[in-house]
Design a protein around this motif. Structure first.
Motif, PDB file in Angstrom:
ATOM      1  N   ARG A   1       5.611  28.853 -39.215  1.00 28.87           N
ATOM      2  CA  ARG A   1       5.318  27.688 -40.055  1.00 28.87           C
ATOM      3  C   ARG A   1       6.318  27.570 -41.203  1.00 28.87           C
ATOM      4  O   ARG A   1       6.913  26.509 -41.422  1.00 28.87           O
ATOM      5  CB  ARG A   1       3.899  27.786 -40.613  1.00 28.87           C
ATOM      6  N   ASP A   2       6.508  28.675 -41.945  1.00 31.27           N
ATOM      7  CA  ASP A   2       7.424  28.640 -43.094  1.00 31.27           C
ATOM      8  C   ASP A   2       8.860  28.410 -42.660  1.00 31.27           C
ATOM      9  O   ASP A   2       9.624  27.728 -43.342  1.00 31.27           O
ATOM     10  CB  ASP A   2       7.326  29.953 -43.891  1.00 31.27           C
ATOM     11  N   ILE A   3       9.222  28.974 -41.516  1.00 34.56           N
ATOM     12  CA  ILE A   3      10.595  28.806 -41.034  1.00 34.56           C
ATOM     13  C   ILE A   3      10.814  27.376 -40.546  1.00 34.56           C
ATOM     14  O   ILE A   3      11.873  26.794 -40.766  1.00 34.56           O
ATOM     15  CB  ILE A   3      10.907  29.856 -39.949  1.00 34.56           C
ATOM     16  N   SER A   4       9.787  26.782 -39.921  1.00 29.33           N
ATOM     17  CA  SER A   4       9.881  25.373 -39.511  1.00 29.33           C
ATOM     18  C   SER A   4      10.046  24.474 -40.733  1.00 29.33           C
ATOM     19  O   SER A   4      10.822  23.511 -40.716  1.00 29.33           O
ATOM     20  CB  SER A   4       8.640  24.950 -38.729  1.00 29.33           C
ATOM     21  N   LEU A   5       9.313  24.775 -41.807  1.00 23.88           N
ATOM     22  CA  LEU A   5       9.439  23.995 -43.045  1.00 23.88           C
ATOM     23  C   LEU A   5      10.846  24.124 -43.625  1.00 23.88           C
ATOM     24  O   LEU A   5      11.403  23.164 -44.157  1.00 23.88           O
ATOM     25  CB  LEU A   5       8.390  24.439 -44.067  1.00 23.88           C
ATOM     26  N   THR A   6      11.426  25.323 -43.508  1.00 19.95           N
ATOM     27  CA  THR A   6      12.801  25.524 -43.974  1.00 19.95           C
ATOM     28  C   THR A   6      13.756  24.657 -43.162  1.00 19.95           C
ATOM     29  O   THR A   6      14.659  24.028 -43.708  1.00 19.95           O
ATOM     30  CB  THR A   6      13.209  27.008 -43.843  1.00 19.95           C
ATOM     31  N   ALA A   7      13.545  24.605 -41.841  1.00 18.10           N
ATOM     32  CA  ALA A   7      14.393  23.777 -40.977  1.00 18.10           C
ATOM     33  C   ALA A   7      14.286  22.307 -41.373  1.00 18.10           C
ATOM     34  O   ALA A   7      15.291  21.586 -41.413  1.00 18.10           O
ATOM     35  CB  ALA A   7      14.001  23.964 -39.508  1.00 18.10           C
ATOM     36  N   ILE A   8      13.078  21.856 -41.697  1.00 14.43           N
ATOM     37  CA  ILE A   8      12.875  20.465 -42.109  1.00 14.43           C
ATOM     38  C   ILE A   8      13.550  20.205 -43.455  1.00 14.43           C
ATOM     39  O   ILE A   8      14.121  19.134 -43.681  1.00 14.43           O
ATOM     40  CB  ILE A   8      11.360  20.141 -42.174  1.00 14.43           C
TER      41      ILE A   8
ATOM     42  N   GLY B   1       9.910  14.554 -50.850  1.00  6.57           N
ATOM     43  CA  GLY B   1      10.892  13.544 -50.492  1.00  6.57           C
ATOM     44  C   GLY B   1      11.153  13.409 -49.001  1.00  6.57           C
ATOM     45  O   GLY B   1      11.966  12.592 -48.590  1.00  6.57           O
ATOM     46  N   ILE B   2      10.471  14.210 -48.182  1.00  4.58           N
ATOM     47  CA  ILE B   2      10.721  14.141 -46.739  1.00  4.58           C
ATOM     48  C   ILE B   2      10.159  12.845 -46.163  1.00  4.58           C
ATOM     49  O   ILE B   2      10.845  12.105 -45.482  1.00  4.58           O
ATOM     50  CB  ILE B   2      10.096  15.350 -46.007  1.00  4.58           C
ATOM     51  N   LEU B   3       8.875  12.587 -46.442  1.00  6.78           N
ATOM     52  CA  LEU B   3       8.248  11.389 -45.902  1.00  6.78           C
ATOM     53  C   LEU B   3       8.234  10.296 -46.969  1.00  6.78           C
ATOM     54  O   LEU B   3       7.586  10.433 -47.993  1.00  6.78           O
ATOM     55  CB  LEU B   3       6.818  11.697 -45.440  1.00  6.78           C
ATOM     56  N   ARG B   4       8.976   9.241 -46.721  1.00 11.17           N
ATOM     57  CA  ARG B   4       9.050   8.135 -47.672  1.00 11.17           C
ATOM     58  C   ARG B   4       8.101   7.026 -47.236  1.00 11.17           C
ATOM     59  O   ARG B   4       7.850   6.849 -46.051  1.00 11.17           O
ATOM     60  CB  ARG B   4      10.487   7.610 -47.762  1.00 11.17           C
ATOM     61  N   GLN B   5       7.617   6.287 -48.202  1.00 12.39           N
ATOM     62  CA  GLN B   5       6.744   5.159 -47.880  1.00 12.39           C
ATOM     63  C   GLN B   5       7.555   4.118 -47.118  1.00 12.39           C
ATOM     64  O   GLN B   5       8.702   3.851 -47.461  1.00 12.39           O
ATOM     65  CB  GLN B   5       6.200   4.534 -49.174  1.00 12.39           C
TER      66      GLN B   5
ATOM     67  N   PRO C   1      16.003  16.938 -42.687  1.00 12.12           N
ATOM     68  CA  PRO C   1      14.747  16.174 -42.685  1.00 12.12           C
ATOM     69  C   PRO C   1      14.605  15.195 -41.523  1.00 12.12           C
ATOM     70  O   PRO C   1      13.502  14.803 -41.180  1.00 12.12           O
ATOM     71  CB  PRO C   1      14.794  15.412 -44.015  1.00 12.12           C
ATOM     72  N   MET C   2      15.714  14.783 -40.929  1.00  8.48           N
ATOM     73  CA  MET C   2      15.637  13.757 -39.882  1.00  8.48           C
ATOM     74  C   MET C   2      15.560  14.336 -38.463  1.00  8.48           C
ATOM     75  O   MET C   2      15.681  13.608 -37.489  1.00  8.48           O
ATOM     76  CB  MET C   2      16.841  12.810 -39.978  1.00  8.48           C
ATOM     77  N   LYS C   3      15.367  15.641 -38.327  1.00 12.84           N
ATOM     78  CA  LYS C   3      15.309  16.254 -37.000  1.00 12.84           C
ATOM     79  C   LYS C   3      13.865  16.352 -36.517  1.00 12.84           C
ATOM     80  O   LYS C   3      13.080  17.134 -37.036  1.00 12.84           O
ATOM     81  CB  LYS C   3      15.933  17.652 -37.024  1.00 12.84           C
ATOM     82  N   SER C   4      13.525  15.569 -35.518  1.00 12.29           N
ATOM     83  CA  SER C   4      12.143  15.547 -35.021  1.00 12.29           C
ATOM     84  C   SER C   4      11.740  16.893 -34.423  1.00 12.29           C
ATOM     85  O   SER C   4      10.570  17.268 -34.464  1.00 12.29           O
ATOM     86  CB  SER C   4      11.967  14.440 -33.992  1.00 12.29           C
ATOM     87  N   LEU C   5      12.694  17.643 -33.857  1.00 15.58           N
ATOM     88  CA  LEU C   5      12.357  18.925 -33.239  1.00 15.58           C
ATOM     89  C   LEU C   5      11.754  19.892 -34.243  1.00 15.58           C
ATOM     90  O   LEU C   5      10.852  20.659 -33.907  1.00 15.58           O
ATOM     91  CB  LEU C   5      13.608  19.558 -32.603  1.00 15.58           C
ATOM     92  N   ALA C   6      12.227  19.857 -35.479  1.00 10.75           N
ATOM     93  CA  ALA C   6      11.680  20.747 -36.499  1.00 10.75           C
ATOM     94  C   ALA C   6      10.222  20.398 -36.788  1.00 10.75           C
ATOM     95  O   ALA C   6       9.391  21.281 -37.002  1.00 10.75           O
ATOM     96  CB  ALA C   6      12.508  20.683 -37.778  1.00 10.75           C
ATOM     97  N   PHE C   7       9.903  19.105 -36.754  1.00 11.03           N
ATOM     98  CA  PHE C   7       8.526  18.695 -36.970  1.00 11.03           C
ATOM     99  C   PHE C   7       7.651  19.123 -35.798  1.00 11.03           C
ATOM    100  O   PHE C   7       6.485  19.486 -35.977  1.00 11.03           O
ATOM    101  CB  PHE C   7       8.444  17.171 -37.166  1.00 11.03           C
ATOM    102  N   ILE C   8       8.214  19.091 -34.589  1.00  9.01           N
ATOM    103  CA  ILE C   8       7.460  19.529 -33.406  1.00  9.01           C
ATOM    104  C   ILE C   8       7.144  21.018 -33.509  1.00  9.01           C
ATOM    105  O   ILE C   8       6.013  21.438 -33.268  1.00  9.01           O
ATOM    106  CB  ILE C   8       8.243  19.217 -32.108  1.00  9.01           C
ATOM    107  N   THR C   9       8.134  21.831 -33.896  1.00  8.09           N
ATOM    108  CA  THR C   9       7.872  23.276 -34.018  1.00  8.09           C
ATOM    109  C   THR C   9       6.881  23.538 -35.138  1.00  8.09           C
ATOM    110  O   THR C   9       6.064  24.453 -35.040  1.00  8.09           O
ATOM    111  CB  THR C   9       9.154  24.101 -34.260  1.00  8.09           C
TER     112      THR C   9
END
Length: 142
Positions: free
Chosen positions: A90-97, A125-129, A101-109
């Motif tokens: 989980r923490d490593i996936s958050l680091t990847a994001i 700042g990752i998810l903007r309105q 920030p624009m890599k969908s694979l990191a969100f999948i992991t």
């Protein structure tokens, strides 16, 4: 990749690619004589280049694979020591994001690494309105 590491032992990309091509559960002998499995290869790549998004993503994937192989939720195999903290997928996936920030694979992991009911605070700042819509539903209905 081993030849690349013989030429430049600090080649983060070679270590990442070595980890990707490592046989499942296997290990190889590095040019310095030490043995290395996929988890260690990715971890070494990140240690050399902390901004290596791909190695960070691959490490999270490898830890998830090890967790699945152990068929348990918590295992010493599904975490690594990064800096002064032990981190899991989980923490490593958050680091990847955080790095990409624009890599969908990191969100999948990240989604795969979250246990049922568990949540994660995304980096600021990752998810903007979404932009305000100029479309007026009332006008369209009229």
């Amino acid at each position: 990749y081993l030849e690349a590491l013989r030429v430049d032992s600090n080649c983060s990309m070679a270590l990442n690619n070595l980890g990707v091509n490592m046989p499942v559960g296997g290990s190889v002998t590095l040019p310095d004589g030490s043995t290395c499995n996929a988890k260690r290869a990715f971890h070494m790549a990140i240690t050399i280049d902390p901004r290596n998004y791909l190695a960070t993503f691959n490490l999270a994937c490898e830890l998830l694979r090890l967790r699945a192989a152990a068929n348990s939720e918590v295992s010493g195999e599904d975490s690594v020591l990064m800096g002064f903290q032990r981190k899991g997928p989980r923490d490593i996936s958050l680091t990847a994001i955080r790095l990409e920030p624009m890599k969908s694979l990191a969100f999948i992991t990240l989604a795969l690494s979250l246990r049922r009911g568990e949540k994660a605070e995304l980096p600021l700042g990752i998810l903007r309105q979404p932009a305000e819509s100029t479309h007026d539903p009332a006008a369209a209905a009229a």
